[in-house]
Design an enzyme around this catalytic site. Sequence first.
Site, mmCIF file in Angstrom:
data_model
loop_
_atom_site.group_PDB
_atom_site.id
_atom_site.type_symbol
_atom_site.label_atom_id
_atom_site.label_comp_id
_atom_site.label_asym_id
_atom_site.label_seq_id
_atom_site.Cartn_x
_atom_site.Cartn_y
_atom_site.Cartn_z
ATOM 1 N N ILE A 142 26.987 33.658 34.122
ATOM 2 C CA ILE A 142 26.591 32.552 34.997
ATOM 3 C C ILE A 142 25.140 32.717 35.436
ATOM 4 O O ILE A 142 24.373 31.748 35.485
ATOM 5 C CB ILE A 142 27.515 32.470 36.223
ATOM 6 C CG1 ILE A 142 28.983 32.406 35.787
ATOM 7 C CG2 ILE A 142 27.176 31.241 37.060
ATOM 8 C CD1 ILE A 142 29.973 32.463 36.932
ATOM 9 N N LEU A 199 22.534 45.557 33.203
ATOM 10 C CA LEU A 199 22.833 45.517 31.763
ATOM 11 C C LEU A 199 24.022 46.425 31.420
ATOM 12 O O LEU A 199 23.977 47.215 30.488
ATOM 13 C CB LEU A 199 21.610 45.889 30.929
ATOM 14 C CG LEU A 199 20.398 44.967 31.052
ATOM 15 C CD1 LEU A 199 19.276 45.437 30.130
ATOM 16 C CD2 LEU A 199 20.766 43.521 30.740
ATOM 17 N N ALA A 254 28.207 41.220 39.858
ATOM 18 C CA ALA A 254 29.542 41.672 40.261
ATOM 19 C C ALA A 254 30.307 42.176 39.054
ATOM 20 O O ALA A 254 30.093 41.721 37.928
ATOM 21 C CB ALA A 254 30.324 40.526 40.917
ATOM 22 N N GLU A 255 31.172 43.122 39.301
ATOM 23 C CA GLU A 255 32.205 43.455 38.328
ATOM 24 C C GLU A 255 33.284 42.387 38.477
ATOM 25 O O GLU A 255 33.766 42.143 39.588
ATOM 26 C CB GLU A 255 32.788 44.836 38.619
ATOM 27 C CG GLU A 255 31.788 45.968 38.528
ATOM 28 C CD GLU A 255 31.509 46.385 37.092
ATOM 29 O OE1 GLU A 255 32.224 45.926 36.176
ATOM 30 O OE2 GLU A 255 30.566 47.167 36.889
ATOM 31 N N THR A 302 34.575 33.901 44.383
ATOM 32 C CA THR A 302 35.601 33.394 43.483
ATOM 33 C C THR A 302 36.773 32.805 44.263
ATOM 34 O O THR A 302 37.020 33.191 45.419
ATOM 35 C CB THR A 302 36.119 34.535 42.585
ATOM 36 O OG1 THR A 302 37.260 34.106 41.842
ATOM 37 C CG2 THR A 302 36.524 35.746 43.411
ATOM 38 N N ASP A 303 37.521 31.909 43.614
ATOM 39 C CA ASP A 303 38.729 31.380 44.243
ATOM 40 C C ASP A 303 39.850 32.410 44.282
ATOM 41 O O ASP A 303 40.840 32.234 45.002
ATOM 42 C CB ASP A 303 39.210 30.116 43.534
ATOM 43 C CG ASP A 303 39.485 30.303 42.048
ATOM 44 O OD1 ASP A 303 39.313 31.428 41.531
ATOM 45 O OD2 ASP A 303 39.843 29.306 41.380
ATOM 46 N N GLU A 304 39.705 33.507 43.546
ATOM 47 C CA GLU A 304 40.762 34.519 43.498
ATOM 48 C C GLU A 304 40.960 35.232 44.830
ATOM 49 O O GLU A 304 42.003 35.859 45.053
ATOM 50 C CB GLU A 304 40.493 35.531 42.381
ATOM 51 C CG GLU A 304 40.536 34.906 40.999
ATOM 52 C CD GLU A 304 40.510 35.927 39.882
ATOM 53 O OE1 GLU A 304 41.175 36.976 40.008
ATOM 54 O OE2 GLU A 304 39.823 35.681 38.879
ATOM 55 N N TYR A 337 39.916 43.609 41.941
ATOM 56 C CA TYR A 337 38.746 42.728 41.792
ATOM 57 C C TYR A 337 38.661 41.736 42.941
ATOM 58 O O TYR A 337 37.634 41.646 43.634
ATOM 59 C CB TYR A 337 38.802 41.980 40.460
ATOM 60 C CG TYR A 337 37.915 40.756 40.443
ATOM 61 C CD1 TYR A 337 36.537 40.877 40.612
ATOM 62 C CD2 TYR A 337 38.449 39.473 40.289
ATOM 63 C CE1 TYR A 337 35.710 39.751 40.622
ATOM 64 C CE2 TYR A 337 37.638 38.351 40.288
ATOM 65 C CZ TYR A 337 36.270 38.491 40.458
ATOM 66 O OH TYR A 337 35.465 37.383 40.473
ATOM 67 N N SER A 338 39.735 40.960 43.156
ATOM 68 C CA SER A 338 39.661 39.920 44.183
ATOM 69 C C SER A 338 39.548 40.531 45.581
ATOM 70 O O SER A 338 38.893 39.953 46.456
ATOM 71 C CB SER A 338 40.875 38.991 44.091
ATOM 72 O OG SER A 338 42.090 39.700 44.170
ATOM 73 N N LYS A 384 35.897 41.351 46.048
ATOM 74 C CA LYS A 384 35.106 40.146 46.304
ATOM 75 C C LYS A 384 35.379 39.609 47.706
ATOM 76 O O LYS A 384 34.459 39.144 48.392
ATOM 77 C CB LYS A 384 35.418 39.080 45.257
ATOM 78 C CG LYS A 384 34.863 39.379 43.875
ATOM 79 C CD LYS A 384 33.339 39.495 43.863
ATOM 80 C CE LYS A 384 32.664 38.162 44.118
ATOM 81 N NZ LYS A 384 31.173 38.275 44.017
ATOM 82 N N TYR A 437 49.073 36.003 28.068
ATOM 83 C CA TYR A 437 49.913 36.784 28.975
ATOM 84 C C TYR A 437 51.221 36.063 29.306
ATOM 85 O O TYR A 437 51.247 34.836 29.526
ATOM 86 C CB TYR A 437 49.179 37.055 30.284
ATOM 87 C CG TYR A 437 48.146 38.152 30.222
ATOM 88 C CD1 TYR A 437 48.490 39.435 29.804
ATOM 89 C CD2 TYR A 437 46.830 37.919 30.620
ATOM 90 C CE1 TYR A 437 47.548 40.446 29.774
ATOM 91 C CE2 TYR A 437 45.883 38.933 30.596
ATOM 92 C CZ TYR A 437 46.246 40.190 30.165
ATOM 93 O OH TYR A 437 45.301 41.190 30.130
ATOM 94 N N ARG A 492 50.099 40.948 32.837
ATOM 95 C CA ARG A 492 49.387 42.004 33.536
ATOM 96 C C ARG A 492 49.889 42.128 34.972
ATOM 97 O O ARG A 492 50.463 41.191 35.538
ATOM 98 C CB ARG A 492 47.884 41.732 33.528
ATOM 99 C CG ARG A 492 47.425 40.616 34.428
ATOM 100 C CD ARG A 492 45.908 40.455 34.313
ATOM 101 N NE ARG A 492 45.437 39.330 35.105
ATOM 102 C CZ ARG A 492 44.360 38.612 34.794
ATOM 103 N NH1 ARG A 492 43.678 38.881 33.703
ATOM 104 N NH2 ARG A 492 43.973 37.627 35.577
ATOM 105 N N GLY A 503 50.062 42.098 38.893
ATOM 106 C CA GLY A 503 49.440 41.281 39.928
ATOM 107 C C GLY A 503 48.834 39.994 39.418
ATOM 108 O O GLY A 503 47.852 39.506 39.987
#
Length: 346
Positions: free
Chosen positions: A18, A41, A89-90, A140-142, A166-167, A170, A223, A296, A298
Site C-alpha cells: 500500500i 525491506l 507494519a507486520e 485495519t478492520d481486524e 497481528y490484530s 495493531k 481455508y 487457521r 483464530g
Amino acid sequence: MDKYTPRNILVTGGAGFIGSHFVRQLLQTADNLFIVNLDALTYAGSIKNIADLISYPNHRFVKGNIIDRAIITEIFMHHSIDTVVHFAAESHVDRSINEPGQFIQTNIVGTFTLLDVAREVWRQRYALDPTQCRFHHISTDEVFGSLDKLEAPFTETSHYEPNSPYSASKASSDLLVRAYTKTYNLPCTLSNCSNNFGPYQHDEKFIPTTISACLNQFPIPVYGDGSNIRDWLYVEEHCQAILQILHHGKVGDTYNIGGNYEISNIDLAKLICTIMDTIYPTLNPHAELITFVKDRAGHDWRYAISIDKIQNELGWSPSADFQANLLKTIQWYLQLARAETSTVSI
C-alpha cells in the site's frame, strides 16, 4: 473545510504494497512536496515496488527500521519532517501466529518510536500546531474482531476485539496513537481499512496466491470451507481516501475505509478462476485447482466496515466496479509473470 498541506512528509513502509502506491500517488499529484520513504525491506517490502520512483528529485528512499530511534530522529531533523503517514507494519496473520514477537516489535514498539520522536521534535519546532504538523496512522478492520452474517458493519465507535497476535498488535498501536493525541496534543488522525488488493501485493496474500496458482497450475489453498467473508478495497482507492483524511480530516478522529464489496473466500477464488479461464485459458477450468485446507487458528469469520463517516464528512467513496479493478489486478500479475519468464529465458 480547512485544508492541511504537508511540505516534508515521511512515509513509513513506502516500499511495501500500500505504501508504494501512496508514494506514487503523492509524486503524481502533489507539488512542492518532499518525500522521505523509509522501509526496512523485509519480506513485505521490495525496492522493485518503487524502482520507477527512485529518480524523482523530491523523493528519497532510506533503508531503515521504525524501531531505530536514531534513524527516525535523524530523518525528522535533517529533512524538517512535518508530516508522517505510517504504513510500516507486520501484517500477515499466519506469520503472527507462528512468530508473534516480531509483530510486537514492529507494530507496537515501532509506532511508539515514531510517535515519541514526532512529539519531541514537533513540540520544539511547531509547538504541536495542527496547522503545521500531522501524523496519520493506517490500521485495519481486524482490530474489531469478527462479525456474524447478519451483524451490522463495524463503525468508528465499534469496540476492539482482536483475535490474532497481528490484530492485537495493531489494536495496541491504535491505542498509542489515541493516547499521544489525548495526552500530548499530538495532531493525529487514524484510519481502519478493509482487505486491500491490487498490483505489488505480497504473494502470500489471498488474491496473489490464487492468481499464481492459476498461472502455475498449483492447488489453490482455501481455508476451511471457504465461507469466511471479507470486504475488499482497491489499493489505489484506499490511497485516495488517505489523502482526503490527511488534507481534510479532523485531528483526533478515526475514519473507516472500506470497499463496500463483501464476498466469501470461495466465491472470490471462483471469480478469479472464471476470469483466468477467459484471459489465460488452460485445458481444464482453473476452479478445479481449488483445494480446501485446514482452517487457521483464530480465523475471523466475517469483516465488514461502514464508510458512512468518510462519505458524509470528507466526500470519499470507492468505485462501484470491484470486478473491473480485479481484472486490472489479474492483468498486472500476468504481465509481471510474462516479464519474469522473458528475463529468465534471456
